[in-house]
Design a protein around this motif. Structure first.
Motif, PDB file in Angstrom:
ATOM      1  N   PHE A 189      68.515  21.993  -8.657  1.00  0.00           N
ATOM      2  CA  PHE A 189      67.250  22.539  -8.166  1.00  0.00           C
ATOM      3  C   PHE A 189      66.157  22.379  -9.220  1.00  0.00           C
ATOM      4  CE2 PHE A 189      64.121  25.787  -7.350  1.00  0.00           C
ATOM      5  CZ  PHE A 189      63.941  25.696  -5.973  1.00  0.00           C
ATOM      6  N   ARG A 190      66.455  22.765 -10.443  1.00  0.00           N
ATOM      7  CA  ARG A 190      65.455  22.664 -11.521  1.00  0.00           C
ATOM      8  C   ARG A 190      65.026  21.221 -11.744  1.00  0.00           C
ATOM      9  NH1 ARG A 190      68.406  26.591 -15.549  1.00  0.00           N
ATOM     10  NH2 ARG A 190      69.816  24.883 -15.269  1.00  0.00           N
ATOM     11  N   ASN A 191      65.958  20.289 -11.596  1.00  0.00           N
ATOM     12  CA  ASN A 191      65.644  18.881 -11.780  1.00  0.00           C
ATOM     13  C   ASN A 191      64.707  18.362 -10.687  1.00  0.00           C
ATOM     14  OD1 ASN A 191      66.041  16.339 -13.164  1.00  0.00           O
ATOM     15  ND2 ASN A 191      67.240  15.732 -11.378  1.00  0.00           N
ATOM     16  N   VAL A 192      64.909  18.800  -9.460  1.00  0.00           N
ATOM     17  CA  VAL A 192      64.098  18.325  -8.336  1.00  0.00           C
ATOM     18  C   VAL A 192      62.757  19.065  -8.264  1.00  0.00           C
ATOM     19  CG1 VAL A 192      64.018  18.026  -5.822  1.00  0.00           C
ATOM     20  CG2 VAL A 192      66.161  17.652  -7.059  1.00  0.00           C
ATOM     21  N   ASP A 193      62.736  20.333  -8.651  1.00  0.00           N
ATOM     22  CA  ASP A 193      61.511  21.148  -8.615  1.00  0.00           C
ATOM     23  C   ASP A 193      60.621  20.777  -9.801  1.00  0.00           C
ATOM     24  OD1 ASP A 193      59.608  23.116  -8.109  1.00  0.00           O
ATOM     25  OD2 ASP A 193      60.807  24.704  -9.028  1.00  0.00           O
TER      26      ASP A 193
END
Length: 66
Positions: A12-16
């Protein structure tokens, strides 16, 4: 040794990329190679459970367990 699968939170952190706490379709498409195709739409529909056009961490976590 098999490669470790990243946690939902790490993914999630990578995509956000804008760090808004939500993943937009644009952010998701960029991670899918920039193209919005049938595969991207299928994955998106599995994650955007409340159909608000954004994916929150809880939605991604749920989608990864189903």
């Amino acid at each position: 040794m098999p490669a470790q699968v990243p946690s939902a939170e790490a993914l999630f952190r990578n995509v956000d990329t804008d760090h808004s706490g939500k993943i937009s379709k644009q952010e998701f498409a960029e991670q899918m190679g920039g193209d919005w195709n049938a595969e991207a739409e299928e994955l998106w529909s599995r994650m955007d459970l409340d159909e608000d056009g954004e994916v929150e961490l809880q939605e991604m976590q749920y989608a990864m367990t189903v």
